[in-house]
Design a protein around this motif. Structure first.
Motif, PDB file in Angstrom:
ATOM      1  N   UNK A  78       0.840  -1.201   0.000  1.00  0.00           N
ATOM      2  CA  UNK A  78       0.000   0.000   0.000  1.00  0.00           C
ATOM      3  C   UNK A  78       0.873   1.249   0.000  1.00  0.00           C
ATOM      4  N   UNK A  79       2.008   1.165   0.701  1.00  0.00           N
ATOM      5  CA  UNK A  79       2.939   2.292   0.754  1.00  0.00           C
ATOM      6  C   UNK A  79       3.479   2.626  -0.639  1.00  0.00           C
ATOM      7  N   UNK A  80       3.727   1.587  -1.425  1.00  0.00           N
ATOM      8  CA  UNK A  80       4.200   1.786  -2.806  1.00  0.00           C
ATOM      9  C   UNK A  80       3.147   2.556  -3.610  1.00  0.00           C
ATOM     10  N   UNK A  81       1.890   2.128  -3.488  1.00  0.00           N
ATOM     11  CA  UNK A  81       0.805   2.786  -4.223  1.00  0.00           C
ATOM     12  C   UNK A  81       0.700   4.248  -3.803  1.00  0.00           C
ATOM     13  N   UNK A  82       0.804   4.496  -2.498  1.00  0.00           N
ATOM     14  CA  UNK A  82       0.726   5.857  -1.985  1.00  0.00           C
ATOM     15  C   UNK A  82       1.900   6.706  -2.486  1.00  0.00           C
ATOM     16  N   UNK A  83       3.074   6.108  -2.487  1.00  0.00           N
ATOM     17  CA  UNK A  83       4.274   6.826  -2.934  1.00  0.00           C
ATOM     18  C   UNK A  83       4.191   7.193  -4.414  1.00  0.00           C
ATOM     19  N   UNK A  84       3.723   6.255  -5.236  1.00  0.00           N
ATOM     20  CA  UNK A  84       3.600   6.518  -6.679  1.00  0.00           C
ATOM     21  C   UNK A  84       2.438   7.456  -6.973  1.00  0.00           C
ATOM     22  N   UNK A  85       1.430   7.428  -6.107  1.00  0.00           N
ATOM     23  CA  UNK A  85       0.299   8.363  -6.183  1.00  0.00           C
ATOM     24  C   UNK A  85      -0.326   8.459  -7.580  1.00  0.00           C
ATOM     25  N   UNK A  86      -0.873   7.339  -8.100  1.00  0.00           N
ATOM     26  CA  UNK A  86      -1.461   7.368  -9.451  1.00  0.00           C
ATOM     27  C   UNK A  86      -2.738   8.199  -9.523  1.00  0.00           C
ATOM     28  N   UNK A  87      -2.972   8.753 -10.692  1.00  0.00           N
ATOM     29  CA  UNK A  87      -4.249   9.444 -10.926  1.00  0.00           C
ATOM     30  C   UNK A  87      -5.367   8.433 -11.120  1.00  0.00           C
TER      31      UNK A  87
END
Length: 221
Positions: free
Chosen positions: A145-154
């Motif tokens: 989840x941290x990876x997803x948050x870090x990449x912050x996709x639109x």
């Protein structure tokens, strides 16, 4: 309505032989057993080339159309899909933003990028990947989840493997936690739960590809 001939990876060869088919059509999950199928009847493998998705998809479809004398119908259907793909690309360009494709399996999350089994979203439909360095492996790149948050996709596109294989779907509870809720995708209601039947089990057909394009287009709106 249909005879059961085993599982996707464990065909019941005795049952298939009993049915005495004139032709056997297999795909990726059965490719390693091609020689066994061939002993029963002429066999064609319509496994998709993920790096050349549309070319491979069209070639397979045209091949089947020729076998069953449905070439005109196939040509018409492919033209409609080409039109849908063009519209999806136009929308992706207009909207801008970057996307991420993930697959959940129980509590695990894997990311898929260009050239992968779900690379259609980036390579064909024009959604720019939020991470260009995801390794294109069969089982994806294990992420958090941290990876997803870090990449912050639109845009976040999610495939629920558990639901695809007949288990309780858990994707929403795995994805929509406090960490992922910080992303632009969540805040702007751009998390799209894709149909696992089409994306995980049956992609590469006239019906599935058409519906897959529609789902991505709707996810961009």
């Amino acid at each position: 309505k249909y005879e059961s001939v085993g599982g996707l990876k464990e065909p019941d060869f005795e049952k298939i032989a009993e049915l005495d088919p004139d032709l056997i059509i297999i795909e990726g999950r059965q490719s390693e057993q091609y020689d066994e199928f061939k002993k029963i009847a002429p066999t064609i493998d319509i496994q998709l080339d993920q790096k050349n998705y549309m070319e491979s998809f069209k070639e397979n479809t045209e091949k089947i159309g020729k076998i069953f004398d449905k070439e005109d119908a196939v040509k018409e259907a492919l033209a409609k899909i080409d039109d849908k793909v063009e519209k999806a690309n136009k929308l992706a360009k207009e909207k801008g933003g970057k996307g991420l494709v993930v697959l959940t399996s129980d509590k695990q999350i894997s990311a898929y990028g260009s050239g992968s089994r779900f690379g259609l979203i980036h390579d064909v439909l024009g959604v720019e990947p939020v991470d260009k360095n995801i390794e294109a492996s069969l089982h994806g790149q294990s992420v958090s989840s941290e990876y997803i948050s870090e990449k912050n996709p639109d845009y976040l596109f999610v495939i629920d493997r558990s639901a695809a294989i007949g288990e309780k779907g858990t994707a929403k509870e795995v994805i929509e936690n406090e960490i992922v809720k910080s992303t632009k995708a969540y805040k702007n209601s751009h998390i799209t739960y894709l149909d696992p039947g089409y994306w995980y089990l049956s992609g590469g057909g006239l019906e599935s590809v058409s519906e897959m394009v529609t789902e991505v287009e709707n996810g961009l709106k």
